[in-house]
Design a protein around this motif. Structure first.
Motif, PDB file in Angstrom:
ATOM      1  N   HIS A 190      -6.758   4.339   4.995  1.00 35.52           N
ATOM      2  CA  HIS A 190      -7.371   3.101   4.520  1.00 35.52           C
ATOM      3  C   HIS A 190      -6.395   2.293   3.679  1.00 35.52           C
ATOM      4  O   HIS A 190      -6.290   1.059   3.834  1.00 35.52           O
ATOM      5  N   THR A 193      -3.862   0.250   5.606  1.00 36.64           N
ATOM      6  CA  THR A 193      -4.355  -1.011   6.180  1.00 36.64           C
ATOM      7  C   THR A 193      -4.356  -2.153   5.169  1.00 36.64           C
ATOM      8  O   THR A 193      -4.351  -3.323   5.561  1.00 36.64           O
ATOM      9  N   GLU A 433      -5.277   5.639  13.722  1.00 33.43           N
ATOM     10  CA  GLU A 433      -6.422   4.871  13.252  1.00 33.43           C
ATOM     11  C   GLU A 433      -6.602   3.700  14.203  1.00 33.43           C
ATOM     12  O   GLU A 433      -5.891   2.696  14.112  1.00 33.43           O
ATOM     13  N   THR A 435      -8.388   1.189  14.482  1.00 33.92           N
ATOM     14  CA  THR A 435      -8.630  -0.169  13.970  1.00 33.92           C
ATOM     15  C   THR A 435      -7.414  -0.768  13.275  1.00 33.92           C
ATOM     16  O   THR A 435      -7.457  -1.920  12.848  1.00 33.92           O
ATOM     17  N   ASN A 436      -6.329   0.012  13.150  1.00 31.78           N
ATOM     18  CA  ASN A 436      -5.139  -0.482  12.448  1.00 31.78           C
ATOM     19  C   ASN A 436      -3.918  -0.433  13.365  1.00 31.78           C
ATOM     20  O   ASN A 436      -3.231   0.585  13.447  1.00 31.78           O
TER      21      ASN A 436
END
Length: 550
Positions: A190, A193, A433, A435-436
């Motif tokens: 996290h 990102t 990940e 989404t990244n």
């Protein structure tokens, strides 16, 4: 002036003036001393500065506060940058500094909306992690508070720096990102990102440039006499401009432990201003100025002296992506397979704002195949990442084919590559990940449609293979190694550098491949193929195919 090696000497010249009589007498006396008493050092009449014996002295911080105040109050370029910052953003966790020499971990979203700005820290972890890090086991304890004496020296002195500069909050990665325990991997992913946002929105970045680990601290003892300004009267004649033999910028704080750390590149690029603690002085860097404790107000001719990329002060989007990659890839990572993409991801995310094309595995990829023509100057393959992207290499890389073409005086840059023989059709990336796209990458493959031809290893090529002169800058030991002993080699032609009807010897550029399976190839290197004089490549005889490069 050329790029210095080792210790650097900075020369500041004054306007022409007459030599005072005492200087002539001083030279005569010291010349006699060289024979009679060579160990003797005589005092001259030049003014000397009061230099504290430690960089943690109050006078040093008076200078740091002056730099900070000038930057925030009088630098137009820095003010424009500050106005783009999100004043409401705070990292998921911060350390709040108390007057009682303690600090405690807090979650900003649970705090008062009146919270002021925060400071970020750049430091080297070293071979061993800091003695105090954030874990799921000690999080509650850190929220209760911890005395500065219990923290590693670097962290304690960074917090003292915040206090002297009147900041109450600081972000330190090892104390604000969960380093071990349940949820630590997710917390790290996290933060990757939002790393660009963390550094871009800090008020100040503190960089402990001289320290190789967290035990060495910010502040250092020094010999004031050693760094006193030296004055001489002498005729001096040299060009007023600086020409660099390197593409990378340099300043004294860049030849440090911290400057070799890959993560520092994005931290330094994204931070609005940085206070560096060096081996014997402090340095200041913002989008307006680069200053140091021995030249606290800079050089009057700083822009003329440093007219190369150094004068850009690392401001985005001034630096081309390939130039940044060259600098970045020559730095060090403790865990390259894990951190290679993550440590550059925050900057890639910012570049994406000005280059609205697909980014994957370290490359901004359009249909133009030129970005694939990178080469390894001095490095080792350290990961199996992504169709042998530059990111799979640790060490010096470049785009020598592009550099060579751009230096060709026969044609303007727009005519260097008038013929494109390949087109990038797609790229597929397996992300840790999903989404990244700027984070850690497991693997990647690229689909290219182009002209392909079989070739022979160096020394065995002939006219039928269309390679009369093979200058591929590829390590020939790779081609001759047992791993590829029984394999066939291919060239995927990407571009040629001028039209065949110009009557000059044609050149074609491409990738050297070896077959992995039907329709799938592995990249081995790059190649330049010279055609015969006043002749042309017979590209029309080659088949255009779609290949997958892994």
């Amino acid at each position: 002036m050329t790029k210095p090696v080792g210790n650097a000497i900075c020369i500041h010249t004054s306007a022409r003036q007459s030599t005072p009589r005492w200087w002539t007498q001083f030279l005569e006396t010291t010349s006699r001393d060289l024979i009679a008493e060579p160990w003797r050092v005589r005092a001259d009449r030049f003014p000397s500065r009061n230099i504290p014996a430690n960089t943690g002295h109050a006078e040093v911080f008076r200078l740091a506060r002056e730099w900070l105040s000038t930057c925030k109050g009088h630098h137009l370029t820095c003010d424009v940058l500050d106005k783009t910052r999100d004043g409401t953003f705070f990292p998921p966790r911060l350390l709040k500094i108390s007057e009682s020499q303690t600090c405690h971990l807090l979650v900003p979203r649970n705090e008062s909306p009146a919270m002021r700005g925060y400071v970020a820290l750049s430091h080297c972890w070293g071979k061993n992690p800091p003695t105090v890090i954030l874990t799921t086991n000690n999080m509650d304890q850190l929220k209760e508070g911890i005395h500065l004496s219990s923290l590693p020296k670097s962290f304690a002195e960074a917090i003292q720096t915040c206090q002297r500069l009147r900041y109450q909050y600081i972000w330190i990665d090892s104390l604000c990102i969960i380093q071990s325990g349940p949820g630590s991997d997710e917390d790290w992913q996290h933060h990757i990102t939002i790393m660009d946002t963390i550094y871009a929105n800090c008020e100040l970045n503190i960089a402990i440039a001289h320290a190789s680990d967290s035990t060495q601290g910010c502040f250092v003892d020094r010999d004031p006499d050693f760094i006193q300004t030296a004055f001489v009267y002498t005729p001096l004649d040299f060009p007023s401009t600086h020409s660099s033999e390197e593409d990378e910028p340099w300043t004294p704080h860049e030849r440090t432990h911290l400057s070799r750390r890959a993560w520092i590149f994005q931290e330094r690029l994204l931070s609005p201003r940085t206070l560096h603690f060096g081996q014997d002085r402090i340095f200041w860097e913002c989008n307006k100025e680069s200053l140091n404790g021995c030249l606290p107000h800079g050089l009057s001719c700083i822009e003329a002296l440093f007219s190369t990329t150094e004068s850009l002060r690392f401001s985005l989007p001034s630096i081309e992506w390939q130039t940044f990659v060259r600098w970045y890839n020559d730095t060090n990572l403790t865990y390259p397979s894990k951190d290679k993409m993550a440590a550059i991801g925050a900057v890639a995310k910012r570049f994406r704002w000005i280059m609205p094309i697909k980014y994957a595995a370290g490359i901004f990829l359009s249909s133009d195949p030129l970005v694939l023509l990178w080469n390894m100057d001095d490095g080792l393959f350290v990961t199996k990442l992504a169709f042998r992207s530059w990111a799979s290499v640790q060490g010096k890389i470049g785009w020598w084919i592009l550099d060579q073409a751009n230096d060709d005086e026969r044609f303007p840059p727009s005519e260097n590559f008038p013929r494109i023989h390949a087109e990038v059709r797609g790229i597929y990336v397996d992300l840790f990940e999903p989404t990244n796209p700027y984070g850690q990458t497991r693997s990647a493959e690229i689909i290219v449609e182009g002209l392909i031809s079989s070739i022979h290893p160096p020394g065995e090529h002939d006219r039928d293979s269309m390679l009369l002169s093979m200058q591929e800058r590829l390590d020939e030991m790779l081609l001759k190694s047992s791993e590829y002993k029984n394999e066939d080699f291919y060239v995927l032609y990407l571009v040629s550098d001028f039209e065949e009807n110009k009557g000059l010897r044609p050149r074609a550029y491409g990738l050297i491949l070896t077959r992995a399976s039907a329709g799938t190839y592995r990249r081995l290197g790059v190649i330049r193929s010279n055609g015969p004089d006043n002749d042309k490549f017979h590209f029309h005889k080659l088949e255009k195919v779609v290949v997958k490069i892994v």
